[in-house]
Design a protein around this motif. Sequence first.
Motif, PDB file in Angstrom:
ATOM      1  N   CYS A   1      15.645   9.830  -7.760  1.00 56.67           N
ATOM      2  CA  CYS A   1      14.744   8.689  -7.594  1.00 56.67           C
ATOM      3  C   CYS A   1      13.354   9.154  -7.176  1.00 56.67           C
ATOM      4  O   CYS A   1      13.191  10.227  -6.587  1.00 56.67           O
ATOM      5  CB  CYS A   1      15.276   7.731  -6.519  1.00 56.67           C
ATOM      6  SG  CYS A   1      16.742   6.805  -6.991  1.00 56.67           S
ATOM      7  N   TYR A   2      12.386   8.296  -7.472  1.00 58.97           N
ATOM      8  CA  TYR A   2      11.086   8.418  -6.819  1.00 58.97           C
ATOM      9  C   TYR A   2      11.185   7.623  -5.517  1.00 58.97           C
ATOM     10  O   TYR A   2      11.603   6.470  -5.507  1.00 58.97           O
ATOM     11  CB  TYR A   2       9.975   7.840  -7.691  1.00 58.97           C
ATOM     12  CG  TYR A   2       9.633   8.684  -8.890  1.00 58.97           C
ATOM     13  CD1 TYR A   2       9.103   9.966  -8.737  1.00 58.97           C
ATOM     14  CD2 TYR A   2       9.833   8.200 -10.184  1.00 58.97           C
ATOM     15  CE1 TYR A   2       8.784  10.746  -9.843  1.00 58.97           C
ATOM     16  CE2 TYR A   2       9.514   8.977 -11.297  1.00 58.97           C
ATOM     17  CZ  TYR A   2       8.996  10.243 -11.119  1.00 58.97           C
ATOM     18  OH  TYR A   2       8.685  11.015 -12.210  1.00 58.97           O
ATOM     19  N   GLU A   3      10.810   8.273  -4.421  1.00 58.97           N
ATOM     20  CA  GLU A   3      10.813   7.616  -3.112  1.00 58.97           C
ATOM     21  C   GLU A   3       9.376   7.223  -2.771  1.00 58.97           C
ATOM     22  O   GLU A   3       8.521   8.078  -2.577  1.00 58.97           O
ATOM     23  CB  GLU A   3      11.381   8.566  -2.050  1.00 58.97           C
ATOM     24  CG  GLU A   3      11.389   7.995  -0.643  1.00 58.97           C
ATOM     25  CD  GLU A   3      11.807   9.036   0.377  1.00 58.97           C
ATOM     26  OE1 GLU A   3      12.993   9.049   0.767  1.00 58.97           O
ATOM     27  OE2 GLU A   3      10.937   9.856   0.779  1.00 58.97           O
ATOM     28  N   TYR A   4       9.123   5.930  -2.734  1.00 59.26           N
ATOM     29  CA  TYR A   4       7.793   5.416  -2.405  1.00 59.26           C
ATOM     30  C   TYR A   4       7.815   4.898  -0.956  1.00 59.26           C
ATOM     31  O   TYR A   4       8.578   3.978  -0.634  1.00 59.26           O
ATOM     32  CB  TYR A   4       7.403   4.260  -3.326  1.00 59.26           C
ATOM     33  CG  TYR A   4       7.304   4.620  -4.787  1.00 59.26           C
ATOM     34  CD1 TYR A   4       6.097   5.006  -5.350  1.00 59.26           C
ATOM     35  CD2 TYR A   4       8.429   4.569  -5.613  1.00 59.26           C
ATOM     36  CE1 TYR A   4       6.000   5.341  -6.703  1.00 59.26           C
ATOM     37  CE2 TYR A   4       8.348   4.897  -6.960  1.00 59.26           C
ATOM     38  CZ  TYR A   4       7.130   5.281  -7.502  1.00 59.26           C
ATOM     39  OH  TYR A   4       7.052   5.600  -8.838  1.00 59.26           O
TER      40      TYR A   4
ATOM     41  N   LYS B   1       0.849  -1.184   0.000  1.00 59.10           N
ATOM     42  CA  LYS B   1       0.000   0.000   0.000  1.00 59.10           C
ATOM     43  C   LYS B   1       0.887   1.236   0.000  1.00 59.10           C
ATOM     44  O   LYS B   1       1.601   1.516   0.967  1.00 59.10           O
ATOM     45  CB  LYS B   1      -0.899   0.007   1.239  1.00 59.10           C
ATOM     46  CG  LYS B   1      -1.818   1.223   1.302  1.00 59.10           C
ATOM     47  CD  LYS B   1      -2.632   1.227   2.589  1.00 59.10           C
ATOM     48  CE  LYS B   1      -3.502   2.483   2.691  1.00 59.10           C
ATOM     49  NZ  LYS B   1      -4.256   2.534   3.967  1.00 59.10           N
ATOM     50  N   VAL B   2       0.859   2.000  -1.096  1.00 62.61           N
ATOM     51  CA  VAL B   2       1.692   3.195  -1.216  1.00 62.61           C
ATOM     52  C   VAL B   2       1.062   4.340  -0.421  1.00 62.61           C
ATOM     53  O   VAL B   2      -0.090   4.695  -0.624  1.00 62.61           O
ATOM     54  CB  VAL B   2       1.864   3.608  -2.692  1.00 62.61           C
ATOM     55  CG1 VAL B   2       2.676   4.904  -2.789  1.00 62.61           C
ATOM     56  CG2 VAL B   2       2.550   2.497  -3.482  1.00 62.61           C
ATOM     57  N   GLU B   3       1.839   4.921   0.500  1.00 62.78           N
ATOM     58  CA  GLU B   3       1.333   5.970   1.378  1.00 62.78           C
ATOM     59  C   GLU B   3       1.851   7.360   1.006  1.00 62.78           C
ATOM     60  O   GLU B   3       1.205   8.365   1.299  1.00 62.78           O
ATOM     61  CB  GLU B   3       1.723   5.649   2.827  1.00 62.78           C
ATOM     62  CG  GLU B   3       1.126   4.331   3.323  1.00 62.78           C
ATOM     63  CD  GLU B   3       1.625   3.949   4.706  1.00 62.78           C
ATOM     64  OE1 GLU B   3       2.519   4.663   5.237  1.00 62.78           O
ATOM     65  OE2 GLU B   3       1.148   2.947   5.253  1.00 62.78           O
TER      66      GLU B   3
ATOM     67  N   LYS C   1       6.566  -1.148   7.448  1.00 62.16           N
ATOM     68  CA  LYS C   1       6.779  -0.038   6.526  1.00 62.16           C
ATOM     69  C   LYS C   1       8.067  -0.223   5.728  1.00 62.16           C
ATOM     70  O   LYS C   1       9.086  -0.680   6.260  1.00 62.16           O
ATOM     71  CB  LYS C   1       6.836   1.281   7.312  1.00 62.16           C
ATOM     72  CG  LYS C   1       6.863   2.533   6.429  1.00 62.16           C
ATOM     73  CD  LYS C   1       7.067   3.803   7.230  1.00 62.16           C
ATOM     74  CE  LYS C   1       5.896   4.126   8.134  1.00 62.16           C
ATOM     75  NZ  LYS C   1       6.081   5.446   8.793  1.00 62.16           N
ATOM     76  N   TYR C   2       8.012   0.159   4.450  1.00 55.33           N
ATOM     77  CA  TYR C   2       9.170   0.062   3.560  1.00 55.33           C
ATOM     78  C   TYR C   2       9.339   1.377   2.794  1.00 55.33           C
ATOM     79  O   TYR C   2       8.368   2.099   2.570  1.00 55.33           O
ATOM     80  CB  TYR C   2       8.992  -1.081   2.544  1.00 55.33           C
ATOM     81  CG  TYR C   2       8.833  -2.443   3.173  1.00 55.33           C
ATOM     82  CD1 TYR C   2       9.933  -3.273   3.341  1.00 55.33           C
ATOM     83  CD2 TYR C   2       7.583  -2.893   3.599  1.00 55.33           C
ATOM     84  CE1 TYR C   2       9.796  -4.533   3.919  1.00 55.33           C
ATOM     85  CE2 TYR C   2       7.430  -4.145   4.179  1.00 55.33           C
ATOM     86  CZ  TYR C   2       8.543  -4.953   4.333  1.00 55.33           C
ATOM     87  OH  TYR C   2       8.400  -6.185   4.911  1.00 55.33           O
ATOM     88  N   ILE C   3      10.583   1.648   2.370  1.00 58.79           N
ATOM     89  CA  ILE C   3      10.867   2.785   1.496  1.00 58.79           C
ATOM     90  C   ILE C   3      11.574   2.239   0.260  1.00 58.79           C
ATOM     91  O   ILE C   3      12.628   1.598   0.368  1.00 58.79           O
ATOM     92  CB  ILE C   3      11.733   3.848   2.190  1.00 58.79           C
ATOM     93  CG1 ILE C   3      11.073   4.309   3.499  1.00 58.79           C
ATOM     94  CG2 ILE C   3      11.946   5.047   1.268  1.00 58.79           C
ATOM     95  CD1 ILE C   3      11.941   5.262   4.312  1.00 58.79           C
ATOM     96  N   ILE C   4      10.994   2.480  -0.908  1.00 58.83           N
ATOM     97  CA  ILE C   4      11.518   1.932  -2.161  1.00 58.83           C
ATOM     98  C   ILE C   4      11.965   3.080  -3.050  1.00 58.83           C
ATOM     99  O   ILE C   4      11.230   4.064  -3.248  1.00 58.83           O
ATOM    100  CB  ILE C   4      10.443   1.093  -2.876  1.00 58.83           C
ATOM    101  CG1 ILE C   4       9.978  -0.033  -1.948  1.00 58.83           C
ATOM    102  CG2 ILE C   4      10.969   0.522  -4.193  1.00 58.83           C
ATOM    103  CD1 ILE C   4       8.696  -0.699  -2.378  1.00 58.83           C
ATOM    104  N   TYR C   5      13.188   2.949  -3.594  1.00 61.10           N
ATOM    105  CA  TYR C   5      13.750   3.998  -4.447  1.00 61.10           C
ATOM    106  C   TYR C   5      13.862   3.493  -5.882  1.00 61.10           C
ATOM    107  O   TYR C   5      14.581   2.527  -6.166  1.00 61.10           O
ATOM    108  CB  TYR C   5      15.123   4.427  -3.937  1.00 61.10           C
ATOM    109  CG  TYR C   5      15.057   5.132  -2.597  1.00 61.10           C
ATOM    110  CD1 TYR C   5      14.806   6.501  -2.519  1.00 61.10           C
ATOM    111  CD2 TYR C   5      15.216   4.423  -1.405  1.00 61.10           C
ATOM    112  CE1 TYR C   5      14.733   7.151  -1.296  1.00 61.10           C
ATOM    113  CE2 TYR C   5      15.138   5.068  -0.179  1.00 61.10           C
ATOM    114  CZ  TYR C   5      14.893   6.428  -0.129  1.00 61.10           C
ATOM    115  OH  TYR C   5      14.810   7.061   1.081  1.00 61.10           O
ATOM    116  N   ILE C   6      13.127   4.144  -6.784  1.00 63.38           N
ATOM    117  CA  ILE C   6      13.139   3.817  -8.211  1.00 63.38           C
ATOM    118  C   ILE C   6      13.805   4.970  -8.971  1.00 63.38           C
ATOM    119  O   ILE C   6      13.390   6.121  -8.847  1.00 63.38           O
ATOM    120  CB  ILE C   6      11.707   3.598  -8.759  1.00 63.38           C
ATOM    121  CG1 ILE C   6      10.988   2.496  -7.982  1.00 63.38           C
ATOM    122  CG2 ILE C   6      11.754   3.281 -10.250  1.00 63.38           C
ATOM    123  CD1 ILE C   6      11.578   1.112  -8.136  1.00 63.38           C
TER     124      ILE C   6
END
Length: 453
Positions: A414-417, A395-397, A425-430
Motif C-alpha cells: 500500500c501507499y501510506e498517506y 493535507k498530506v504530510e 491526524k489520519y493514516i490512509i492506506y491505498i
Amino acid sequence: MFKRQTLISLAVIIAIIGIISFGTVIYTENKAYKNYIQAQYQMRIYSLLENVKNMQVSLSKATVSQTPGQRVLLFEEISRQAEGAKNELHNLPLANESIAQTSKFLTQVSDYTYTLVKNTNRGADIDPKEAKTIEELKDYSSYLTLQLQSLEKDVAEGKIDWKQIKDQVSGNVNSALKENNVDIKFQNISNQMNDYPTLIYDGPFSDKVLNIKPKILEEKLVSKDVALQNAKDAIGADKIQGIKFTGESSRMNIPAYTFAANTKGEKNSTVNIAISKNGGKIIYMLNNRDVKTDKLSVKDAVIKGREYMKSKGYQDMIPLYALRYDNVAIINYVYVKDSVVIYADQIKIKVALDNGEVVGVEASTYLKDHSKQRYIPKPKIDYKKYQDQISKKLKVENIRLAYIPIDSSREVLCYEYVASKDGEKYIIYINAETGKEENILKVIETPNGELTM
C-alpha cells in the motif's frame, strides 16, 4: 600475668559482642528485605486481581451493551485491563510453564477485544458467534478471579513465602517447595483454562495465526549453552550476579530455552528471558526492577532502543510509535526492506527512563513473520494520483510504501498517506496494485503518546 589475662578476656568479650551485634544487624537486614519482598509481590497479586476483576465486570457489561459507542469503550477497557493483568503476572517470580496458559488467555482477550474495537469503529455489529465468545470469556474471567482471590487470601495470611519462591526461581535454593507453591496453583488454573474457546479473528495472537508455522523455525537449532550465552549478551553479562536455566517453553509456537537472572546492585530485580531454540534469538525479556525517576526523554529512549537492537543483530528497524508509562518508554519498531515498511515484522522494546537501560523486549511476532526472502511486489499505480484525491479533503504530510496485514494470512502493498484536517491526524492506506482503499486509521493523542484507531 593477671593484667595480660584480663586484657585477653576483655578482647574475647568485645569480639563476642561484635559477633552478636553483627549477627543481629544481618538478621534485621534479612528480615527487612523479606518483608520488602512480601510487600512487593503482595502488591503485584493485588494489582493482578484488580485488573482481572475489572476485566470480568467489563466483559459482563459488554454482553448486554446495545450501542456501538458503549461497546467501543468497554472493549477498549477490557483490552487495557487484560494487558495490565498480563504485565503483573509476568512480574511474579514464577516458572514460565506454570503461567503460560494464563498468559495466553490474557494476551488473547486483550488482542481479541482490540480487534472488536476496530471492527465496531468500521461499522460492524457483534454477530451471534462473537456474542457467545464474549460470554464464554466472561465465565473464564470469573473463574480466574475466584482463583486469584483465594491466592490473595493466602498471601495476606502469610501462607506464601515470596522470598523463598523468588530464591528458588533464581537458583539461590535447591529444595523444591512442597506447600503453598504458587506455581502449582497457576498450573491448576492453566489446566482448568485449557478449554476456553478457540479465538479465530484477524489479530496477531488469534489461534489461527498462532497455528501458522513461524519463520524462525527455518533457522538451525542451537544448544542450551549457546542460548545461555545469548541470554547473557541480551541482558548484559557485566550486569549479571547469577543466571539459571529454568526450563523449556513455547511462545507463539516458537520453542525456547528460558532463563532467570539476578542483576548486580538490585536486590529485588529478576530478569526473565526466553531464547529461541532455532536461531538463538531473543523471544522476550522482562526485567522487573523498579524505575523510580525519568531523567531521559522518550526521544532519548527511542535512540537507546534502536542502538540496542542493532547491537543484537536486528538491522533496518525504525520506530513506529512510543508510549510512556511509569517512567518507562514502550517503543514499537518495524522492519524496513527496500524502503518498504513491513508492518508484520515488529519488535516492542521497553526502555527505563532513569538510565536508558532496555528492561523489556517482545520479539515473538517478528520471529514468527520475518523472512529475508519475503517477496514484495512492485507498485502498479502512481502515488500522485491518489495524493491529489486525498489533498482535496486533507493535507498530506508524508507518503511511503508499506506492506500491511489485511487479515490473518494476507499482506498487501500500500501507499501510506499521513494526512491531517482541523488539527486531527489520519493514516490512509491505498492498495498500490489495485487502488483500493484498504484502511483508514485515526491517530488519537493520549497523555502517554499517540494511538491509532
